[in-house]
Design an enzyme around this catalytic site. Structure first.
Site, mmCIF file in Angstrom:
data_model
loop_
_atom_site.group_PDB
_atom_site.id
_atom_site.type_symbol
_atom_site.label_atom_id
_atom_site.label_comp_id
_atom_site.label_asym_id
_atom_site.label_seq_id
_atom_site.Cartn_x
_atom_site.Cartn_y
_atom_site.Cartn_z
ATOM 1 N N CYS A 84 -39.291 -20.287 -6.087
ATOM 2 C CA CYS A 84 -38.533 -21.802 -5.593
ATOM 3 C C CYS A 84 -39.211 -23.224 -6.034
ATOM 4 C CB CYS A 84 -38.563 -21.837 -3.959
ATOM 5 S SG CYS A 84 -37.591 -20.281 -2.998
HETATM 6 N N1 LIG Z 1 -38.155 -15.885 -2.152
HETATM 7 C C1 LIG Z 1 -38.001 -17.064 -1.347
HETATM 8 O O1 LIG Z 1 -38.994 -17.432 -0.692
HETATM 9 C C2 LIG Z 1 -36.800 -17.777 -1.314
HETATM 10 C C3 LIG Z 1 -36.657 -18.740 -0.331
HETATM 11 C C4 LIG Z 1 -35.514 -19.715 -0.076
HETATM 12 C C5 LIG Z 1 -34.306 -19.482 -1.174
HETATM 13 N N2 LIG Z 1 -34.514 -18.610 -2.114
HETATM 14 C C6 LIG Z 1 -33.456 -18.517 -3.174
HETATM 15 O O2 LIG Z 1 -32.966 -17.259 -2.779
HETATM 16 C C7 LIG Z 1 -32.246 -16.894 -3.898
HETATM 17 C C8 LIG Z 1 -32.511 -15.211 -4.129
HETATM 18 O O3 LIG Z 1 -34.202 -15.174 -4.309
HETATM 19 P P1 LIG Z 1 -35.040 -13.856 -4.142
HETATM 20 O O4 LIG Z 1 -36.419 -14.306 -3.865
HETATM 21 O O5 LIG Z 1 -34.256 -13.269 -2.830
HETATM 22 O O6 LIG Z 1 -34.869 -13.090 -5.127
HETATM 23 P P2 LIG Z 1 -35.151 -11.623 -5.325
HETATM 24 O O7 LIG Z 1 -35.213 -11.284 -6.831
HETATM 25 O O8 LIG Z 1 -36.239 -11.156 -4.461
HETATM 26 O O9 LIG Z 1 -33.751 -10.892 -5.019
HETATM 27 C C9 LIG Z 1 -32.677 -11.127 -5.545
HETATM 28 C C10 LIG Z 1 -32.114 -9.570 -5.615
HETATM 29 O O10 LIG Z 1 -30.686 -9.810 -6.293
HETATM 30 C C11 LIG Z 1 -30.383 -8.695 -7.169
HETATM 31 N N3 LIG Z 1 -29.493 -9.050 -8.117
HETATM 32 C C12 LIG Z 1 -29.617 -9.815 -9.643
HETATM 33 N N4 LIG Z 1 -28.639 -9.981 -10.084
HETATM 34 C C13 LIG Z 1 -27.456 -9.638 -9.152
HETATM 35 C C14 LIG Z 1 -26.244 -9.600 -9.236
HETATM 36 N N5 LIG Z 1 -25.647 -10.154 -10.347
HETATM 37 N N6 LIG Z 1 -25.420 -8.764 -8.289
HETATM 38 C C15 LIG Z 1 -26.138 -8.250 -7.247
HETATM 39 N N7 LIG Z 1 -27.382 -8.500 -7.078
HETATM 40 C C16 LIG Z 1 -28.206 -9.010 -7.997
HETATM 41 C C17 LIG Z 1 -31.880 -8.394 -7.636
HETATM 42 O O11 LIG Z 1 -32.021 -7.034 -7.921
HETATM 43 C C18 LIG Z 1 -32.575 -8.773 -6.515
HETATM 44 O O12 LIG Z 1 -32.688 -7.469 -5.608
HETATM 45 C C19 LIG Z 1 -32.666 -17.526 -5.199
HETATM 46 O O13 LIG Z 1 -31.643 -18.613 -5.500
HETATM 47 C C20 LIG Z 1 -33.759 -18.407 -4.460
HETATM 48 O O14 LIG Z 1 -34.170 -19.528 -5.186
HETATM 49 C C21 LIG Z 1 -35.746 -17.749 -2.229
#
Ligand SMILES: NC(=O)c1ccc[n+]([C@@H]2O[C@H](COP(=O)([O-])OP(=O)(O)OC[C@H]3O[C@@H](n4cnc5c(N)ncnc54)[C@H](O)[C@@H]3O)[C@@H](O)[C@H]2O)c1
Length: 468
Positions: free
Chosen positions: A301
């Site tokens: 993030c």
């Molecule tokens: N990690 C955090 O603490 C956090 C906090 C707030 C917001 N976010 C935001 O949330 C979003 C996701 O982050 P995250 O940390 O969960 O990522 P992550 O990588 O842990 O999870 C994302 C998942 O999406 C899957 N994926 C990728 N492309 C895909 C597609 N086309 N269709 C379906 N699944 C798909 C991946 O395999 C993975 O399992 C991002 O935009 C991030 O900026 C993350």
């Protein structure tokens, strides 16, 4: 997946909420049906992207009795979840197994099942491209998949962090490509995720949720859905406000962390302990919030999201100078830490070349198993670039996963007294609670601390400790 960078000019922000009175009775009937299903908790919630954000969201809705269908492109993750196993350290397998066994949760990589969901929450990654442009390829691919099977009455909510205008200008066209129209045939909203992995006090269950809708009905349905799962929903007037809210929150952190990192360098030169200064400053009961210096920014993030805004601001002919400056300071921190290691060894008559350096903690923050964007990778590479013999230990990350920009391959070294004694320097890059700093200090020749961990244990005055 190749990186698909969005580069079409943004539209000026449009009035977000079309007049509800113009809504047709058909739209009203679709909304009423979904409202009833949400109220009865029979609405099927689809979560796309079962990662650090998506998986807790699954637990949240399934825990409230909603049937949840999780989607991911990663078949390995889907199979593990289907077997009742978690692959995220702070989410217990027992919890996943209980949701699976209770019939509240199913995971799949069959995206043709998207039409089974009444509400679809998108939690896919939004990284930066090679030149720090937004890489919305996962959002676009997801929008396209949903668009292919979208049916009237479904609610689609984007949760991935992104710049203002993405829901409207990037996601909506993909959803509408099949002929349905947002606000008339289906409902569309944006609600940023505020997950803080590893935080024992706050989780998806008790963090207020900001929600902005494409139109009045979308806003109301999204609000109702989240109200069924979280204690407080904060409605805002548009998807763009909700998108901007998330970017503000993360930019605020990036800029303030850069500020304390800069002050650390200044105070260090003045012989003042920055951690003591912060501890004193935070006794002020108003107008000050403590941020802490470190070896650089990490995670999916804070190092990324502000640059989404930088890119979007450029489309409006504006520069985001605070964000650029913060980025410059924060990305320089790994260099500073390595310089401190070099200087500390030099003070002991040793050269970095050929010295053994053990990096403690490669996760981007304490007590998590996530090393995305972790500054530890840069630190290891910089140390190796100076011919140090580098190893690492991280109780949460037994093997360094492949990273886009780094070719480092290593396994975590056990922290035995012998291993510690063999090192010329041990560097605290991430201060996991699992570490026994007293024990480590007993066996090392030099401990460089980039997190202020030794201060917390009253060990910072030991002659072997150097703050970085
Ligand atoms: N990690 C955090 O603490 C956090 C906090 C707030 C917001 N976010 C935001 O949330 C979003 C996701 O982050 P995250 O940390 O969960 O990522 P992550 O990588 O842990 O999870 C994302 C998942 O999406 C899957 N994926 C990728 N492309 C895909 C597609 N086309 N269709 C379906 N699944 C798909 C991946 O395999 C993975 O399992 C991002 O935009 C991030 O900026 C993350």
């Amino acid at each position: 997946m190749s990186s698909l960078i969005v580069n079409q000019p943004l539209l000026p922000l449009s009035p977000p909420v079309p007049d509800g009175r113009l809504r047709s009775s058909r739209t009203g009937a679709l909304a009423a049906r979904l409202r009833e299903a949400i109220e009865k908790r029979t609405a099927r919630v689809g979560v796309i992207g079962l990662g650090y954000v998506g998986l807790p969201l699954v637990g949240l809705f399934a825990g409230k009795g909603f049937p949840v269908l999780g989607f991911d492109v990663d078949a390995t993750k889907v199979k593990r979840l289907e077997a009742g196993q978690s692959y995220i350290g702070h989410i217990a397998s027992e919890r996943v197994a209980a949701l699976r066994d209770g019939g509240h949760f199913e995971a799949t990589f069959d995206f043709s099942r998207l039409s089974e969901a009444d509400a679809i929450l998108i939690c896919v990654p939004t990284p930066l491209g090679l030149h720090r442009e937004p890489d919305l390829s996962a959002v676009i691919a997801t929008g396209r998949s949903i668009g292919q099977s979208l049916r009237p009455g479904q609610l689609v909510v984007l949760e991935s962090t992104t710049y203002p205008g993405t829901t409207r200008d990037v996601l909506r066209p993909e959803l509408e490509a099949g002929g349905l129209t947002a606000g008339r045939d289906f409902f569309l909203a944006y609600s940023p995720e505020r997950e803080d992995p590893g935080n024992p006090d706050y989780s998806a269950r008790n963090i207020p949720k900001v929600v902005g809708g494409w139109d009045e009905a979308s806003a109301e349905l999204a609000r109702l859905l989240y109200e069924a799962a979280v204690p407080r929903v904060v409605p805002v007037t548009s998807c763009e406000v909700a998108e901007a809210c998330k970017i503000l929150e993360n930019t605020y952190r990036a800029v303030n962390i850069a500020l304390v990192n800069e002050l650390k360098l200044v105070f260090e030169r003045m012989g003042i302990d920055v951690w003591e200064v912060i501890d004193a400053a935070k006794t002020k009961p108003f107008g000050f919030q403590a941020f802490y210096p470190g070896p650089g920014l990490g995670g999916h993030c804070i190092p990324i999201d502000p640059f989404y805004l930088t890119w979007a601001a450029r489309q409006y002919g504006l520069n985001t100078r605070f964000i650029e400056l913060a980025g410059e300071i924060n990305t320089a921190m790994p260099h500073h830490v390595v310089d401190r290691v070099v200087a500390a060894l030099n003070d002991r008559g040793q050269s970095i070349k050929g010295s053994r350096v053990l990096v403690l903690g490669v996760a981007y923050k304490p007590n998590v198993d996530d090393c995305r964007e972790s500054p530890a990778f840069e630190i290891i590479e910089l140390l190796e670039g100076r011919a140090a013999i580098v190893s690492y230990n991280d109780p949460h990350i037994p093997i360094l996963p492949p990273r886009r920009n780094y070719a480092i391959r290593m396994e975590s070294t056990p922290l035995t007294p012998d291993v510690l004694r063999e090192q010329d320097c041990v560097l605290i890059a991430t201060d996991h609670d699992a570490y026994d700093y007293q024990h480590i200090l007993e066996h090392v020749a030099l401990l460089v601390d980039a997190r202020g961990a030794t201060r917390r244990y009253g060990l910072q005055c030991d002659a072997k400790v150097v703050m970085a």
